[in-house]
Design a protein around this motif. Sequence first.
Motif, PDB file in Angstrom:
ATOM      1  N   VAL A 144      26.529  22.589   9.501  1.00  0.00           N
ATOM      2  CA  VAL A 144      26.333  23.368  10.721  1.00  0.00           C
ATOM      3  C   VAL A 144      27.465  24.384  10.836  1.00  0.00           C
ATOM      4  N   LEU A 145      27.108  25.659  10.855  1.00  0.00           N
ATOM      5  CA  LEU A 145      28.093  26.728  11.031  1.00  0.00           C
ATOM      6  C   LEU A 145      28.204  27.005  12.523  1.00  0.00           C
ATOM      7  N   THR A 146      29.333  26.636  13.098  1.00  0.00           N
ATOM      8  CA  THR A 146      29.535  26.759  14.538  1.00  0.00           C
ATOM      9  C   THR A 146      30.140  28.118  14.901  1.00  0.00           C
ATOM     10  N   LYS A 147      30.119  28.408  16.192  1.00  0.00           N
ATOM     11  CA  LYS A 147      30.701  29.643  16.740  1.00  0.00           C
ATOM     12  C   LYS A 147      30.057  30.875  16.110  1.00  0.00           C
ATOM     13  N   VAL A 166      25.711  40.133   8.159  1.00  0.00           N
ATOM     14  CA  VAL A 166      26.911  39.391   7.747  1.00  0.00           C
ATOM     15  C   VAL A 166      26.679  37.893   7.888  1.00  0.00           C
ATOM     16  N   LEU A 167      26.043  37.510   9.009  1.00  0.00           N
ATOM     17  CA  LEU A 167      25.760  36.095   9.241  1.00  0.00           C
ATOM     18  C   LEU A 167      24.845  35.547   8.146  1.00  0.00           C
ATOM     19  N   ALA A 168      23.818  36.302   7.790  1.00  0.00           N
ATOM     20  CA  ALA A 168      22.893  35.884   6.743  1.00  0.00           C
ATOM     21  C   ALA A 168      23.619  35.731   5.402  1.00  0.00           C
ATOM     22  N   TYR A 169      24.570  36.630   5.126  1.00  0.00           N
ATOM     23  CA  TYR A 169      25.347  36.565   3.889  1.00  0.00           C
ATOM     24  C   TYR A 169      26.190  35.287   3.857  1.00  0.00           C
ATOM     25  N   LEU A 170      26.806  34.934   4.993  1.00  0.00           N
ATOM     26  CA  LEU A 170      27.624  33.723   5.062  1.00  0.00           C
ATOM     27  C   LEU A 170      26.767  32.476   4.869  1.00  0.00           C
ATOM     28  N   VAL A 171      25.604  32.462   5.491  1.00  0.00           N
ATOM     29  CA  VAL A 171      24.695  31.326   5.329  1.00  0.00           C
ATOM     30  C   VAL A 171      24.290  31.167   3.870  1.00  0.00           C
ATOM     31  N   GLN A 172      23.994  32.293   3.224  1.00  0.00           N
ATOM     32  CA  GLN A 172      23.596  32.247   1.819  1.00  0.00           C
ATOM     33  C   GLN A 172      24.721  31.691   0.952  1.00  0.00           C
TER      34      GLN A 172
END
Length: 377
Positions: free
Chosen positions: A157-160, A169-175
């Motif tokens: 789980v990626l919080t905050k 950017v968020l999609a890149y971090l999730v990937q």
Amino acid sequence: MSLSSLPGSFSSSSHPLVPYGWDADWESEFAPYAEQGLLPGRVVRVDRGQCDVITPVGTVRADTEFVVPRDPMKVVCTGDWVAVDPEGNDPRYVRTLLPRRTAFVRSTSSKRSEGQILAANVDHAVVAMSLAVELDLGRVERFLALAWESGAQPVVVLTKADLVPDPAVLAYLVQDVETAAPGVPVLTVRARDGEGVEELAALLGRGTTVLLGASGAGKSTLANALVGEEVMTVQATRDMDGKGRHTTTTRNLLTRPGGGVLIDTPGLRGVGLWDAGTGVGQVFSEIEEFAERCRFHDCAHEREPGCAVLAAAEDGELPVRRLESYRKLVRENQWIVAKSDARARADVRQDWKRKQAEGRAAGEAKRGRGPWPGVPR
């Protein structure tokens, strides 16, 4: 007296321990102790030789003196199912532990090579990682190795997530995290406004979940969101590095309104592996698949000829960071196993000698004095 008439008997969904995970299988395990008049219960908190146990007659305070073993892996832990003294005994004691279905274990900082159980009988292990700081993918892999080894299903789980307003950017971090966590669900949440919490709760179902992560990862906020009330104190993190204080100081078992229970844990600074070879293999499943095509069955993926893992790294199929992380965790796990197992220690020494001999032979081959080790002349 029939088993169904005893206080610990499981007969229907209305049994007082069902919200805590009690089922027919646990009743079967407990049957011999029910015949002795003991009560079943689940440990919700442990503190200095005492523990709080939820039983069919309410929460009781019990002493763990009778189950203090030499083996640190058998101490009473949050999430354990136990047999406790019935009403009227003062003090009350935990008389025995029921066999654990799963156990989340890490190595301690002790030089005695001991394991520490963080939670028992867990179905899901939620690894909370804050997006307020740079993601440490190596730490994600370390947590996941322990989670897989425990027998629980891990979830990252990626919080905050509100601190990353750009969707791209968020999609890149999730990937990035998904690459480091093959076969593991990766979710983003904004726990303060509830976004993503329902999806997480649905994924966790009605089982037992342990919440893991470093201080400042937002575990307490996430715990409050999952439980549906402010049960855990929340403190602000430092702006300079995103780190937080230890808001949670003990492991607590909490019920969730939609069913299931949550074990919140203190922030973990160190997450040492503890005999987690299977877990490491699960985290790096793609490396294990490449390794099946190596020329030698005992290939260490360092410099051996015909190594399919090295070839995959050179061709770009396997990220070099993943390979380096894999090597690090494999070495660490071999070391902790060797420290606690004399036979494994001898095997590691033999392996080191073999690698040294291969290294010398490889050097001779490069200088034209002989073939590569394992390659026929």
